[in-house]
Motif scaffolding. Structure first.
Motif, mmCIF file in Angstrom:
data_model
loop_
_atom_site.group_PDB
_atom_site.id
_atom_site.type_symbol
_atom_site.label_atom_id
_atom_site.label_comp_id
_atom_site.label_asym_id
_atom_site.label_seq_id
_atom_site.Cartn_x
_atom_site.Cartn_y
_atom_site.Cartn_z
ATOM 1 N N UNK A 68 33.274 32.770 93.518
ATOM 2 C CA UNK A 68 32.236 31.763 93.271
ATOM 3 C C UNK A 68 31.835 31.769 91.806
ATOM 4 N N UNK A 69 31.647 32.952 91.236
ATOM 5 C CA UNK A 69 31.245 33.037 89.831
ATOM 6 C C UNK A 69 32.350 32.532 88.900
ATOM 7 N N UNK A 74 34.390 28.221 85.403
ATOM 8 C CA UNK A 74 35.444 27.261 85.074
ATOM 9 C C UNK A 74 34.913 25.840 85.006
ATOM 10 N N UNK A 75 33.905 25.542 85.831
ATOM 11 C CA UNK A 75 33.323 24.197 85.852
ATOM 12 C C UNK A 75 32.208 24.020 84.831
ATOM 13 N N UNK A 79 26.558 27.426 82.229
ATOM 14 C CA UNK A 79 25.957 27.115 80.936
ATOM 15 C C UNK A 79 24.514 26.626 81.114
ATOM 16 N N UNK A 80 23.691 26.711 80.051
ATOM 17 C CA UNK A 80 22.336 26.137 80.123
ATOM 18 C C UNK A 80 22.395 24.640 80.450
ATOM 19 N N UNK A 81 21.346 24.148 81.077
ATOM 20 C CA UNK A 81 21.337 22.766 81.553
ATOM 21 C C UNK A 81 21.512 21.771 80.405
ATOM 22 N N UNK A 82 20.944 22.078 79.228
ATOM 23 C CA UNK A 82 21.085 21.168 78.087
ATOM 24 C C UNK A 82 22.543 21.110 77.618
ATOM 25 N N UNK A 83 23.219 22.246 77.617
ATOM 26 C CA UNK A 83 24.637 22.266 77.233
ATOM 27 C C UNK A 83 25.469 21.471 78.227
ATOM 28 N N UNK A 84 25.117 21.585 79.507
ATOM 29 C CA UNK A 84 25.833 20.806 80.520
ATOM 30 C C UNK A 84 25.622 19.313 80.310
#
Length: 332
Positions: A68-69, A74-75, A79-84
């Motif tokens: 899972x991790x 990989x997806x 990452x932090x939400x802002x980076x996403x």
């Protein structure tokens, strides 16, 4: 002796109209760009506010924590939400909507396969609603002109008002119950031939038809009260010619404007109808993707829905503004 006043030169008038139209287009495009940016952020935020772990949902509850991790990393979900968000916007602007968590398909391929079915349903429902509503509204206006046939007016306004108030999915359930299950005349779900279009189109078109009929009646009554219609009647113009050549064209402007905006509502409103009829469109796919926590597909479909609404609204807005540039002066 005073010189006669000359009318303004045509050149300055055309130049002014050109500047007005140019400013109108610029303002509309800037407004569209801002709305699109808000839509991008909103589509990202709404999906991430849904509780649950999409990776765990896709791999199953028995999947090892290490797997899972690794999948989450990989997806890019670690990452932090802002980076996403930055990564999401950058990829979307590059034409990459991501990959489905569950099927591994590119989201762009999913949208390309499903969007034509949704558009076919929404366009067909719009055409049916317009073809049925305009004659109905004109008939009601002619029957109730100058306060005549009060009973017809009350019946028309009450029936259309009640029809507009009923949600599309209730019409879907009622139509399936009566015509598919009860009478067995039409298929209850799926897309398998021309007859499978009838119930979904009817479910989408009933409420808009009633709304457009009310607008058509109001516009027709307004036209019937104008001086040129009274003059045409005084000249004993044939009834068919009076209504078809003089009244109808002048009532269609507002009606078709509403029809254009109605199309966007039908595209967005087809979600529940597609779900009830198991119609293979974007509406059914977005419901499945949300329930299964398939973020990329849900984001892509929501973004396409919103973009279609913004584009159609922009085109209608520009068309009306270019036809009547004086309306743009009121905004300055």
């Amino acid at each position: 002796m005073a010189e006669p006043t000359r009318p303004p030169a045509a050149g300055p008038r055309r130049a002014l109209a050109g500047r007005v139209r140019g400013g109108l287009v610029l303002r509309r495009v800037v407004r569209f760009a801002i709305s699109l940016a808000v839509l991008l952020v909103a589509s990202f935020g709404m999906i991430h506010l849904i509780p649950g772990d999409p990776v765990r949902a896709s791999l199953g509850p028995a999947a090892p924590v290490e797997l899972v991790e690794a999948r989450r990393e990989a997806l890019g979900l670690d990452q932090p939400i802002l980076s996403q968000l930055v990564s999401y916007v950058r990829h979307v602007l590059g034409g990459d909507f991501g990959t489905s968590f569950l099927s591994g398909e590119p989201v762009g391929d999913v949208i390309a396969a499903r969007l034509p079915n949704t558009l076919a349903l929404a366009l067909s429902a719009t055409v049916v609603a317009l073809l049925a509503a305009v004659p109905l509204g004109m008939w009601a206006a002619i029957r109730t002109e100058n306060g005549r046939n009060r009973g017809t007016e009350v019946t028309f306004t009450s029936a259309t008002g009640a029809t507009v108030a009923v949600p599309e999915f209730l019409y879907s359930i009622a139509l399936v119950t009566v015509f598919a299950i009860g009478l067995g005349w039409l298929p209850p779900a799926g897309k398998a031939g021309p007859e499978s279009y009838l119930l979904p189109i009817a479910a989408l078109a009933i409420a808009p038809m009633a709304m457009i009929a009310r607008i058509s009646r109001v516009e027709t009554l307004r036209e019937l009260g104008t001086d040129y219609i009274r003059l045409a009647r005084a000249k004993r113009l044939p009834t068919a010619r009076l209504y078809l050549r003089h009244v109808l064209p002048n009532t269609l402007t507002a009606t078709l404007t509403v029809g254009g905006l109605l199309l966007t509502g039908l595209i967005a409103g087809s979600v529940l109808v597609e779900y009830v009829f198991a119609w293979p469109g974007l509406g059914l796919r977005v419901v499945e993707s949300i329930t299964q926590k398939d973020y990329p597909v849900a984001q892509g479909v929501i973004l396409v829905y919103g973009a279609i609404v913004l584009v159609v609204n922009l085109l209608v807005d520009l068309l009306l503004g270019l036809l009547d540039p004086t309306s743009a002066l009121k905004e300055t």
